[in-house]
Design a protein around this motif. Sequence first.
Motif, short mmCIF file in Angstrom:
data_model
loop_
_atom_site.label_atom_id
_atom_site.label_comp_id
_atom_site.label_asym_id
_atom_site.label_seq_id
_atom_site.Cartn_x
_atom_site.Cartn_y
_atom_site.Cartn_z
N TRP A 21 96.25 82.76 -75.54
CA TRP A 21 95.43 83.06 -74.37
C TRP A 21 95.82 84.40 -73.76
O TRP A 21 94.95 85.18 -73.37
CB TRP A 21 95.56 81.93 -73.34
CG TRP A 21 94.61 82.08 -72.20
CD1 TRP A 21 94.93 82.38 -70.91
CD2 TRP A 21 93.19 81.97 -72.22
NE1 TRP A 21 93.80 82.44 -70.14
CE2 TRP A 21 92.71 82.20 -70.92
CE3 TRP A 21 92.27 81.70 -73.24
CZ2 TRP A 21 91.36 82.17 -70.61
CZ3 TRP A 21 90.93 81.66 -72.91
CH2 TRP A 21 90.50 81.89 -71.62
N SER A 22 97.11 84.68 -73.66
CA SER A 22 97.52 85.96 -73.06
C SER A 22 97.12 87.14 -73.94
O SER A 22 96.73 88.19 -73.43
CB SER A 22 99.02 85.97 -72.78
OG SER A 22 99.75 85.82 -73.98
N ILE A 25 93.35 87.69 -73.33
CA ILE A 25 93.10 88.31 -72.03
C ILE A 25 93.57 89.77 -72.03
O ILE A 25 92.89 90.65 -71.49
CB ILE A 25 93.77 87.50 -70.90
CG1 ILE A 25 93.17 86.09 -70.83
CG2 ILE A 25 93.64 88.20 -69.56
CD1 ILE A 25 91.67 86.04 -70.64
N SER A 29 91.57 93.74 -71.42
CA SER A 29 91.96 94.54 -70.25
C SER A 29 91.31 95.92 -70.22
O SER A 29 91.08 96.46 -69.14
CB SER A 29 93.48 94.67 -70.19
OG SER A 29 93.95 95.44 -71.27
N PHE A 43 88.01 87.78 -62.27
CA PHE A 43 88.21 87.52 -63.70
C PHE A 43 89.61 87.01 -63.97
O PHE A 43 89.80 86.00 -64.67
CB PHE A 43 87.95 88.79 -64.50
CG PHE A 43 88.29 88.65 -65.95
CD1 PHE A 43 87.44 88.00 -66.82
CD2 PHE A 43 89.49 89.16 -66.45
CE1 PHE A 43 87.76 87.87 -68.16
CE2 PHE A 43 89.82 89.02 -67.78
CZ PHE A 43 88.95 88.37 -68.64
N TYR A 44 90.62 87.70 -63.46
CA TYR A 44 92.00 87.29 -63.73
C TYR A 44 92.35 85.98 -63.03
O TYR A 44 93.16 85.21 -63.54
CB TYR A 44 92.97 88.41 -63.36
CG TYR A 44 92.93 89.55 -64.35
CD1 TYR A 44 93.24 89.33 -65.68
CD2 TYR A 44 92.56 90.83 -63.97
CE1 TYR A 44 93.19 90.36 -66.61
CE2 TYR A 44 92.51 91.87 -64.88
CZ TYR A 44 92.83 91.63 -66.20
OH TYR A 44 92.77 92.65 -67.12
N ALA A 47 90.65 83.41 -65.31
CA ALA A 47 91.36 83.37 -66.59
C ALA A 47 92.75 82.75 -66.43
O ALA A 47 93.25 82.09 -67.36
CB ALA A 47 91.50 84.79 -67.16
N GLY A 48 93.35 82.92 -65.27
CA GLY A 48 94.66 82.33 -65.03
C GLY A 48 94.61 80.83 -64.81
O GLY A 48 95.61 80.14 -64.94
N ILE A 50 91.83 78.83 -66.21
CA ILE A 50 91.14 78.19 -67.34
C ILE A 50 92.11 77.71 -68.42
O ILE A 50 91.87 76.67 -69.02
CB ILE A 50 90.10 79.15 -67.93
CG1 ILE A 50 88.90 79.21 -67.02
CG2 ILE A 50 89.67 78.72 -69.32
CD1 ILE A 50 87.81 80.13 -67.49
N TRP A 51 93.17 78.43 -68.67
CA TRP A 51 94.06 78.04 -69.77
C TRP A 51 94.72 76.69 -69.54
O TRP A 51 95.22 76.06 -70.47
CB TRP A 51 95.13 79.11 -70.03
CG TRP A 51 96.19 79.17 -68.97
CD1 TRP A 51 96.15 79.89 -67.83
CD2 TRP A 51 97.43 78.46 -68.97
NE1 TRP A 51 97.30 79.68 -67.11
CE2 TRP A 51 98.10 78.80 -67.78
CE3 TRP A 51 98.03 77.57 -69.85
CZ2 TRP A 51 99.35 78.29 -67.46
CZ3 TRP A 51 99.27 77.06 -69.52
CH2 TRP A 51 99.92 77.42 -68.35
#
Length: 69
Positions: A21-22, A25, A29, A43-44, A47-48, A50-51
């Motif tokens: 995942w990282s 993402i 960037s 977004f972040y 995304a932080g 959702i994982w």
Amino acid sequence: MTPDWRKPVGMLAILALIAIWSIVIMSLSGVVGRWHWTLQFAFYLVAGIIWITPLKPLLRWMETGRWRA
């Protein structure tokens, strides 16, 4: 009590999930960096969070051996 093999496998799966995942993402960037700061923040933030969603079934499997309740 014998050790259960699902817990170490589950821990490795969690670490793999975080790593994959990282990387995904971070690969975005360059595109996200061109957005307005409020869109980047949103977004972040999303995304932080959702994982975490695949963790509940994975943790359940680690404890019970079943994916669903």
